[in-house]
Design an enzyme around this catalytic site. Structure first.
Site, PDB file in Angstrom:
ATOM      1  N   HIS A  16       0.527  -1.167  -0.063  1.00 38.69           N
ATOM      2  CA  HIS A  16       0.053  -0.031   0.019  1.00 38.69           C
ATOM      3  C   HIS A  16       0.866   1.602  -0.137  1.00 38.69           C
ATOM      4  O   HIS A  16       1.365   2.226   0.822  1.00 38.69           O
ATOM      5  CB  HIS A  16      -1.142  -0.252   1.266  1.00 38.69           C
ATOM      6  N   GLU A  43      -0.153  -0.562  -4.490  1.00 35.26           N
ATOM      7  CA  GLU A  43      -0.707  -0.107  -4.341  1.00 35.26           C
ATOM      8  C   GLU A  43      -0.938   1.649  -4.675  1.00 35.26           C
ATOM      9  O   GLU A  43       0.265   1.263  -3.481  1.00 35.26           O
ATOM     10  CB  GLU A  43      -2.345  -0.287  -3.164  1.00 35.26           C
ATOM     11  N   ASP A  45      -1.754   5.815  -6.193  1.00 35.56           N
ATOM     12  CA  ASP A  45      -2.509   6.829  -6.065  1.00 35.56           C
ATOM     13  C   ASP A  45      -2.262   7.435  -7.315  1.00 35.56           C
ATOM     14  O   ASP A  45      -1.191   7.841  -7.763  1.00 35.56           O
ATOM     15  CB  ASP A  45      -3.859   7.656  -5.277  1.00 35.56           C
ATOM     16  N   HIS A  58      -1.584  10.580  -2.995  1.00 36.22           N
ATOM     17  CA  HIS A  58      -3.195  10.395  -2.438  1.00 36.22           C
ATOM     18  C   HIS A  58      -3.695  11.877  -2.373  1.00 36.22           C
ATOM     19  O   HIS A  58      -4.232  11.398  -3.018  1.00 36.22           O
ATOM     20  CB  HIS A  58      -2.625   9.534  -1.180  1.00 36.22           C
TER      21      HIS A  58
END
Length: 274
Positions: A16, A43, A45, A58
């Site tokens: 993450h 993961e 963004d 993010h």
């Protein structure tokens, strides 16, 4: 491919925002640290600057994790590029990830409107559409991003549902029967098909009560319809083990080190391209 055959392999392990213990999330150092542990999937963004540069970042503003301030969409790359995340690494352009970390794949959460066009254009430019799974809490952004990728590359990429798709799958699992096929047909205009649902284990209601979302019934229902279930964000060894025993197909974690150790103990590390 038979979905059950896909699930017989190594569970998906997703680091993450990379792996960092100092708050320097979504930085090249965090991604390299996850890679060095053996991860293939990160993961992350994306938000896009005012001059069209896609960032691995993010928040919609700089304020939480950098010393700067302001909305990413209102600032240029020249204004943002020197900022440091948690006083450590710089905010990377998504192109930096793709070129400097060619061995990694990215589970990409499309956070803003500008990235709907900018991300597919970048993937097309770099020939990297085969290295992403596209997701977004917004079904609209997810749908339009996927369609633009198909227009540019003629490729259908892996994708995880948005909030509406997740809710639809949950409700249909509770109802049972042929409801999913009927619901998918009815919702086709708004919800693009998805092969994965990424979901928290439980949902806390306003009154404080928790509703368990990831249950044997839900997993069985999703698997019967060819949908993998990834659970986020799981940071405790015991819960990782419980979920893997339950039969989830993947785990998203801030503690990439712990998940790698759990999977190694199960003979399921390193990953095998899930």
């Amino acid at each position: 491919m038979d979905p059950s055959a896909r699930r017989r392999g190594t569970p998906a392990a997703l680091a993450h925002r990379g792996f960092c213990r100092d708050g320097a999330e979504n930085t090249l150092d965090a991604f390299r640290a996850a890679r060095d542990l053996g991860y293939e999937w990160i993961e992350t963004d994306v938000n896009t600057t005012a001059d069209g540069v896609v960032l691995s970042f993010h928040d919609e503003t700089l304020d939480r994790v950098t010393g700067g301030t302001g909305r990413v969409s209102s600032l240029t790359w020249a204004q943002i590029g020197a900022e440091r995340v948690a006083g450590a690494g710089r905010i990377p352009r998504f192109s930096d990830l793709l070129t400097e970390l060619p061995e990694l794949k990215f589970n990409v959460d499309v956070k803003d409107e500008a990235s709907v066009a900018a991300l597919p254009a970048l993937l097309h430019e770099l020939g990297a559409a085969d290295r992403v799974r596209v997701t977004s809490f917004s079904e609209s952004r997810r749908r339009r991003t996927l369609r633009r990728i198909r227009e540019l590359d003629g490729r259908t990429v892996p994708t995880s549902s948005g909030k509406e798709g997740m809710r639809l799958l949950l409700v249909c699992s509770w109802l049972g029967g042929p409801s999913w096929r009927l619901a998918r047909r009815a919702a086709a205009r708004w919800i693009e098909p998805f092969d994965t649902v990424q979901i928290p284990r439980c949902y806390r209601m306003r009154g404080g009560a928790e509703v368990q979302l990831v249950t044997p019934r839900f997993l069985g229902f999703a698997h019967r319809h060819g949908i993998d279930v990834h659970v986020w964000t799981v940071n405790e060894t015991a819960e990782m083990t419980e979920l893997l025993e339950l039969g989830v197909d993947g785990i998203v974690t801030d503690r990439a080190d712990l998940l790698a150790a759990v999977l190694a103990q199960r003979g399921q590390w390193p990953p095998s391209g899930v």
